[in-house]
Design an enzyme around this catalytic site. Structure first.
Site, PDB file in Angstrom:
ATOM      1  N   ASP B 120      16.684  55.461  46.823  1.00  8.71           N
ATOM      2  CA  ASP B 120      16.660  53.192  47.260  1.00  8.71           C
ATOM      3  C   ASP B 120      17.711  52.832  46.274  1.00  8.71           C
ATOM      4  O   ASP B 120      18.390  53.018  45.339  1.00  8.71           O
ATOM      5  CB  ASP B 120      15.018  52.727  47.369  1.00  8.71           C
ATOM      6  CG  ASP B 120      14.815  51.545  48.329  1.00  8.71           C
ATOM      7  OD1 ASP B 120      15.603  50.847  47.803  1.00  8.71           O
ATOM      8  OD2 ASP B 120      13.951  52.006  48.908  1.00  8.71           O
ATOM      9  N   TRP B 156      31.375  20.733  48.739  1.00  6.91           N
ATOM     10  CA  TRP B 156      30.184  21.711  48.348  1.00  6.91           C
ATOM     11  C   TRP B 156      30.980  21.620  46.398  1.00  6.91           C
ATOM     12  O   TRP B 156      30.514  22.747  46.028  1.00  6.91           O
ATOM     13  CB  TRP B 156      31.013  22.268  48.909  1.00  6.91           C
ATOM     14  CG  TRP B 156      32.443  23.928  48.911  1.00  6.91           C
ATOM     15  CD1 TRP B 156      33.206  23.783  48.941  1.00  6.91           C
ATOM     16  CD2 TRP B 156      32.265  25.163  47.550  1.00  6.91           C
ATOM     17  NE1 TRP B 156      34.372  24.174  48.658  1.00  6.91           N
ATOM     18  CE2 TRP B 156      33.675  25.059  47.879  1.00  6.91           C
ATOM     19  CE3 TRP B 156      30.840  25.897  47.084  1.00  6.91           C
ATOM     20  CZ2 TRP B 156      34.249  26.465  46.732  1.00  6.91           C
ATOM     21  CZ3 TRP B 156      31.981  26.663  46.344  1.00  6.91           C
ATOM     22  CH2 TRP B 156      33.471  26.790  46.330  1.00  6.91           C
ATOM     23  N   HIS B 268      36.717  29.821  40.751  1.00 10.92           N
ATOM     24  CA  HIS B 268      37.423  30.966  41.294  1.00 10.92           C
ATOM     25  C   HIS B 268      36.792  32.516  41.480  1.00 10.92           C
ATOM     26  O   HIS B 268      36.426  33.590  41.985  1.00 10.92           O
ATOM     27  CB  HIS B 268      38.749  31.029  40.444  1.00 10.92           C
ATOM     28  CG  HIS B 268      39.631  31.563  40.348  1.00 10.92           C
ATOM     29  ND1 HIS B 268      40.618  30.732  42.251  1.00 10.92           N
ATOM     30  CD2 HIS B 268      39.906  32.547  41.048  1.00 10.92           C
ATOM     31  CE1 HIS B 268      41.484  31.506  42.531  1.00 10.92           C
ATOM     32  NE2 HIS B 268      40.709  33.022  42.091  1.00 10.92           N
ATOM     33  N   SER B 283      38.816  49.002  53.378  1.00 11.10           N
ATOM     34  CA  SER B 283      39.274  50.644  52.982  1.00 11.10           C
ATOM     35  C   SER B 283      38.127  51.816  53.660  1.00 11.10           C
ATOM     36  O   SER B 283      38.640  52.702  53.518  1.00 11.10           O
ATOM     37  CB  SER B 283      39.918  49.928  51.106  1.00 11.10           C
ATOM     38  OG  SER B 283      40.133  49.250  50.824  1.00 11.10           O
ATOM     39  N   HIS B 318      42.789  25.008  40.738  1.00 17.57           N
ATOM     40  CA  HIS B 318      41.934  24.194  41.510  1.00 17.57           C
ATOM     41  C   HIS B 318      42.497  22.152  40.732  1.00 17.57           C
ATOM     42  O   HIS B 318      41.961  21.725  41.374  1.00 17.57           O
ATOM     43  CB  HIS B 318      40.654  24.230  42.162  1.00 17.57           C
ATOM     44  CG  HIS B 318      40.641  25.967  42.241  1.00 17.57           C
ATOM     45  ND1 HIS B 318      40.881  25.809  43.440  1.00 17.57           N
ATOM     46  CD2 HIS B 318      40.574  26.586  41.628  1.00 17.57           C
ATOM     47  CE1 HIS B 318      40.140  27.595  43.725  1.00 17.57           C
ATOM     48  NE2 HIS B 318      40.003  27.555  42.599  1.00 17.57           N
ATOM     49  N   THR B 343      46.477  41.918  45.012  1.00 14.55           N
ATOM     50  CA  THR B 343      46.217  41.421  45.802  1.00 14.55           C
ATOM     51  C   THR B 343      47.223  42.144  47.353  1.00 14.55           C
ATOM     52  O   THR B 343      46.695  42.926  47.899  1.00 14.55           O
ATOM     53  CB  THR B 343      46.474  40.119  45.944  1.00 14.55           C
ATOM     54  OG1 THR B 343      45.693  39.836  45.203  1.00 14.55           O
ATOM     55  CG2 THR B 343      45.295  39.963  47.445  1.00 14.55           C
ATOM     56  N   LYS B 346      46.927  46.168  48.009  1.00 16.30           N
ATOM     57  CA  LYS B 346      45.852  46.345  48.457  1.00 16.30           C
ATOM     58  C   LYS B 346      46.013  46.225  50.268  1.00 16.30           C
ATOM     59  O   LYS B 346      45.930  47.477  49.942  1.00 16.30           O
ATOM     60  CB  LYS B 346      44.892  45.204  48.473  1.00 16.30           C
ATOM     61  CG  LYS B 346      44.025  45.690  47.545  1.00 16.30           C
ATOM     62  CD  LYS B 346      42.278  45.413  46.931  1.00 16.30           C
ATOM     63  CE  LYS B 346      41.630  45.606  45.969  1.00 16.30           C
ATOM     64  NZ  LYS B 346      41.382  46.426  46.825  1.00 16.30           N
ATOM     65  N   ARG B 465      41.410  16.025  53.330  1.00 13.28           N
ATOM     66  CA  ARG B 465      41.044  16.940  53.309  1.00 13.28           C
ATOM     67  C   ARG B 465      39.597  15.461  53.486  1.00 13.28           C
ATOM     68  O   ARG B 465      39.582  14.527  52.355  1.00 13.28           O
ATOM     69  CB  ARG B 465      40.688  18.023  52.027  1.00 13.28           C
ATOM     70  CG  ARG B 465      40.783  18.910  51.893  1.00 13.28           C
ATOM     71  CD  ARG B 465      40.320  19.119  50.634  1.00 13.28           C
ATOM     72  NE  ARG B 465      38.938  20.034  50.676  1.00 13.28           N
ATOM     73  CZ  ARG B 465      38.969  20.840  49.694  1.00 13.28           C
ATOM     74  NH1 ARG B 465      39.334  20.776  49.104  1.00 13.28           N
ATOM     75  NH2 ARG B 465      37.552  21.939  50.006  1.00 13.28           N
TER      76      ARG B 465
END
Lengths: 372, 544, 57
Positions: B120, B156, B268, B283, B318, B343, B346, B465
């Site tokens: 568990d 948000w 981020h 994966s 950002h 990235t 991957k 936006r």
């Protein structure tokens, strides 16, 4: 055979994509400044790099998916980890990125160079309009969206520059380096004109700098791009670029009009005059919150029609307009409106929509209050 | 007393679980509703998380459809701008904190113990508590819609001072609900770390763990590192709103930009919290259906760790247009570009795994492959956004909206769907209905691309936006987006249908439901009994 | 020490020989890798910051 296939695939992809990316209205505008062209070319460079990587990566992927299907009897090979390949696919992207970082750095340095500006314009964001102040010229005005509410609600036909038109655009001369100083009175706004490639946040308590040197006369349109509350979508930016001599003429005309207005402060105004002027000011400044019919939208924006607090206490009424209500959405209009406008709008609010205070507020009273 | 672990043969390992059930010395289990309220079983709590997440996915989806319906045509037709802002805000908050994060925690609950051979989670009662915080938090958040002044309406990202001085009264409730969700995440993360570090089957070293376990371990550390920052920043908001402080109010000597630094220092890494477990899922699935070992296991682990470390160094990308100094702008541009490297590693690894495999296209594989393609497209637009000068044109436009929806919807959400299809046989004992799953897949892929691809164009052409109405030249793009959103939303009803049918019956699945699957979860029967691995399995490294 | 630094560098780059990794896991102490890893991460930050400062010139 295989390389041929790859070439055909690449060619087809390019052929499919290029009309899209080159078509007007589908891509970043090239714009009318040296900087906007530089940014556009950076944008296209990185875009084509991505397309090239995409063609290779997706090419290998779809080739594998097609070629090594089990339904076609493919048997899995047993290989994994190959230092050479792994070094290669780490190092090559690194090199591409370095190659991309060099021109990007140069452009960025150029954008940050605000030196040697010939004109300084202070741009102030307010819910939900822009205020422009030509520093050292004694000219200041607000720029409000001029699209009628009927077009937005669908009661009237939408016209060409729907939501992108203002009562008074920012007027600038061509071939002149203009420094923009940006700030805000209430929340954060962001001033953007795509064809000038200028986007800069306007932040309360901060003064940000940016600059523009327009090369072609014309009208350039943009919008506020930082969520700033209810009417964020209705806060356009319009810049009108004039030839230098036309700009000088415009400047002279504005100065004269400002003097005229200043002279009006001393005389006694009639109720009808104030009402006419007040209706105009109310429509562009107040109606977005308090509504054209004065009904407001409580609790955030109180109704003005039948508002007894306001009607019974004229001093409080004027004070609210001049100094705002701290901790609420009501801004101070002390520096946004001139004395004539404040007097007119107060008079209008006291006598419109069934309000019957019957009194007038004179510009001279406002001047006294502002001097206190 | 020394424990003696019998060394199980493959046949035995499928029966250890049954044996564990037989000699268990458990109390009378509560029945009915109380069974779910009081449960400490990682499998039941996992299911609760997943059901909660699916519910939130639909609520957040309805908010998105309200937004898209209003944007179907220029002009204001359905809602007022004030309510429109509430919808965009609630959509973002619900999807990030209520749908995607709990879905991954639910998958971790179900699968991490099964994949490492643990009986568990390490802290079962804490596990129950961290789940039940969530319904409380989100009931509170949704209740703000009915409060005077309406729900949070500041996006948000809740930038101050729009979210403090100028916010509706319900903001205090929003802060409380986010605190609760944050506590839930931190406790969940602690539990996952404790489980992975302590309860691995004898013989399983760190570098033997399935990648889903690895990515979740790293994600859990990210959560513990950044959720307190979020808690700090919303507490500062709370003080500004209710106790007269001026952290973010310029009028009182505060700094609105400080808010953004703090928010994105959380925000981020949060983005990677939403995507790293997805990498782990993909994966697992790609090698299974390519019937070939993952090309670079170790480099996948390293790449995940690199992304996690770099995620702390890039927050201000950002904020390229808030007026940072030039040096800061350059630093964050370079650091952001660096993230593209791991990235890329991957993506290259997944593709090399496919190369010379023996590939079949079962529903989990379809979603995993769509993930690779569409996530990569989101990565490309991310690379473009990293170029700071160009970001001055992209920032806060629909180009950004397209970018993060590509990495989050056909990215994170498709990975979650892939995981559900992959592990449903283990959870229910039945295969999901193949035809319907394919219908779900194709409708979703078409819907997602119709919705989000045109946003690249409208953004580049100049559409900001978070606007309730737009200029006429953006009309066609928006109409296509809205139709796509309707299709994508509606096709998720097929997903629910597939899940319900799969729970109730269908083709029986054996313990090893997928031919190419290797990890430990496939050694327990399907459906997995309530108690598994009560006697730890002896982990043997697969020999290739 | 040198081999720890080499291994951390390899991990930063993302490529490591299988044999070297096996040795690290069998003989290395986790603490030394964590300390060197943190130090190298800080060095990386300093390096990028230095490049940015020089580029801003």
């Amino acid at each position: 055979m295989r390389t041929l296939l790859v070439r055909v695939a690449a060619g087809l992809t390019l052929a499919l994509i290029s009309p899209l990316v080159l078509a007007n209205g589908w891509n970043m505008p090239i714009g009318v400044t040296a900087l906007s062209r530089e940014i556009h070319s950076l944008h296209m460079t990185i875009f084509w790099i991505c397309v090239a990587i995409g063609v290779v990566v997706f090419g290998v992927m779809f080739y594998s998916l097609f070629r090594y299907r089990r339904s076609k009897g493919a048997e899995a090979a047993n290989f994994h980890e190959h230092t050479g390949v792994e070094v290669l696919w780490t190092a090559v992207p690194l090199l591409i990125l370095v190659a991309m970082a060099v021109p990007a750095t140069a452009t960025l340095k150029n954008m940050y160079d605000v030196s040697d500006a010939e004109i300084d314009v202070m741009v102030t964001g307010q819910q939900w309009r822009w205020r422009y102040e030509y520093l050292g010229e004694d000219i200041a005005f607000t720029s409000n969206m001029s699209t009628p509410r009927e077009q937005i609600s669908g009661e009237a036909e939408k016209t060409e520059n729907y939501l992108l038109e203002v009562d008074e655009p920012l007027v600038l001369p061509v071939d002149t380096k203009v420094r923009l100083l940006l700030t805000a009175d209430d929340v954060i706004h962001s001033w953007w004109v795509p064809e000038l490639a200028v986007k800069q946040d306007a932040i309360p308590g901060f003064v940000n700098e940016n600059w523009v040197r327009i090369e072609e006369p014309g009208i350039y349109r943009g919008q506020c791009t930082e969520l700033c509350g209810m009417d964020h979508g209705f806060m356009p930016v319009v810049v009108e670029a004039l030839e230098k001599d036309e700009y000088e003429a415009w400047l002279a005309e504005r100065k004269e009009a400002a003097e005229q207005e200043a002279m009006g402060v001393d005389r006694e105004w009639e109720l009808a005059e104030l009402m006419e002027r007040g209706e105009q000011v109310y429509g562009s400044i107040c109606a977005s919150c308090h509504q054209a019919d004065g009904s407001g939208s409580p609790p955030a924006f109180p109704a003005l029609a039948g508002n007894t607090d306001m009607l019974d206490d004229v001093e409080w009424h004027i004070d609210t307009i001049i100094n705002g209500v701290s901790g609420s959405a009501m801004p101070a209009f002390r520096s946004t409106l001139n004395p004539v406008e404040i007097a007119a709008v107060a008079t209008y609010e006291r006598n419109a929509w069934g309000n019957d205070a019957g009194d007038t507020v004179q510009p001279s009273e406002i001047v006294e209050l502002l001097e206190e | 007393m020394a424990f003696h672990f019998p060394k199980p043969t493959p046949e035995q390992s499928t029966t250890t679980a049954d044996a564990g059930l037989a000699d268990s010395h458990h109390h009378e289990r509560p029945r009915g509703l109380m069974r779910w309220v009081l449960t400490t079983s990682h499998k039941e709590i996992g299911s609760l998380y997943l059901i909660f997440s699916l519910t939130m996915f639909f609520i957040g989806g309805i908010f998105a459809l309200v937004v898209r319906a209003e944007l179907f045509q220029p002009g204001l037709q359905l809602v007022e701008p004030e309510f429109f802002n509430q919808m965009t805000t609630m959509h973002g908050l619900i999807m990030v904190f209520g749908a995607v994060m709990p879905a991954f925690v639910g998958l971790a609950n179900w699968m991490v113990p099964l994949q490492i051979g643990a009986p568990d989670m390490a802290l079962p009662r804490l596990n129950n508590f961290s789940f039940w915080l969530l319904p409380v938090a989100f009931t509170l958040l949704l209740s703000t819609l009915f409060m005077p002044g309406g729900a949070p309406n500041f996006g948000w990202t809740f930038y101050a001072p729009l979210s403090t001085t100028y916010a509706p009264p319900s903001t205090t409730f929003f802060i409380l609900s986010l605190h609760l969700a944050g506590i839930s995440s931190i406790l969940g993360a602690i539990n996952i770390i404790a489980t992975i570090l302590n309860l691995r089957a004898p013989g399983m070293r760190m570098m033997d763990m399935p990648l889903f376990v690895w990515t979740w371990l790293i994600t859990a550390f990210l959560l513990i590192a950044v959720m307190p920052v979020l808690a700090g920043v919303i507490t500062m908001m709370l003080m500004d709103i209710n106790f007269g402080t001026s952290f973010f109010s310029a009028a009182g000597g505060g700094d609105p930009v400080l808010f953004q630094h703090l928010f994105w220092f959380f925000g981020h890494p949060e983005v990677y919290i939403l995507i790293l477990p997805a990498f782990g899922i993909v994966s697992a699935i790609i090698p299974t259906f390519a019937r070939k070992r993952l090309f670079g296991y170790a480099s996948m682990v390293y790449a995940t760790a690199s992304i996690a470390i770099l995620s702390f160094l890039v927050w201000a990308h950002h904020m390229f247009v808030v007026g940072l100094p030039l040096v800061a702008e350059l630093f964050f541009m370079y650091a952001t570009m660096l993230i593209a490297v791991p990235t890329g590693v991957k993506v290259f690894n997944w593709i090399t795994t496919l190369f010379r495999g023996s590939i079949t296209f079962e529903p989990p594989m379809l979603f995993a492959l769509a993930f690779v393609v569409l996530f990569t497209i989101g990565g490309f637009s991310g690379l473009m956004l990293a170029i700071a000068p160009a970001d001055f044109q992209y920032h806060d436009t629909y180009f950004v909206v397209a970018h993060f929806h590509y990495v989050l919807v056909p990215g994170a959400v498709f990975a979650i769907m892939a995981a559900v299809y992959y592990w449903l046989p283990k959870w229910t004992g039945h295969y999901p209905h193949e035809r319907l799953s394919q219908v779900h897949f194709w409708l979703s892929v078409i819907g997602v691309n119709l919705t989000f691809f045109p946003m690249h164009f409208s953004g580049l052409a100049g559409m900001p936006r978070r606007i309730p109405d737009y200029a006429l030249q953006f009309a066609d793009f928006n109409m296509v987006s809205s139709l796509g959103a309707l299709l994508y939303g509606a096709s998720q009803l097929v997903f629910v249908l597939v899940i319900v049918m799969c729970v109730r019956g269908g083709k029986k699945a054996p313990a090893k439901a997928w031919e190419g699957a290797e990890d430990l979860e496939w050694s327990v029967p399907s459906p997995a009994p309530l108690h598994t691995f009560e006697t730890p399995p002896n982990f043997e490294r697969p020999v290739h | 020490m040198w081999s720890v630094i080499k291994s951390v560098l390899a991990a930063f780059f993302g490529v490591q020989r299988d044999q070297q990794r096996r040795e690290d896991f069998e003989h290395g102490k986790p603490v030394s890798f964590i300390i060197v890893g943190i130090a190298m991460a800080m060095l990386l930050v300093a390096l990028v910051a230095l490049i940015a400062t020089l580029a801003a010139g």
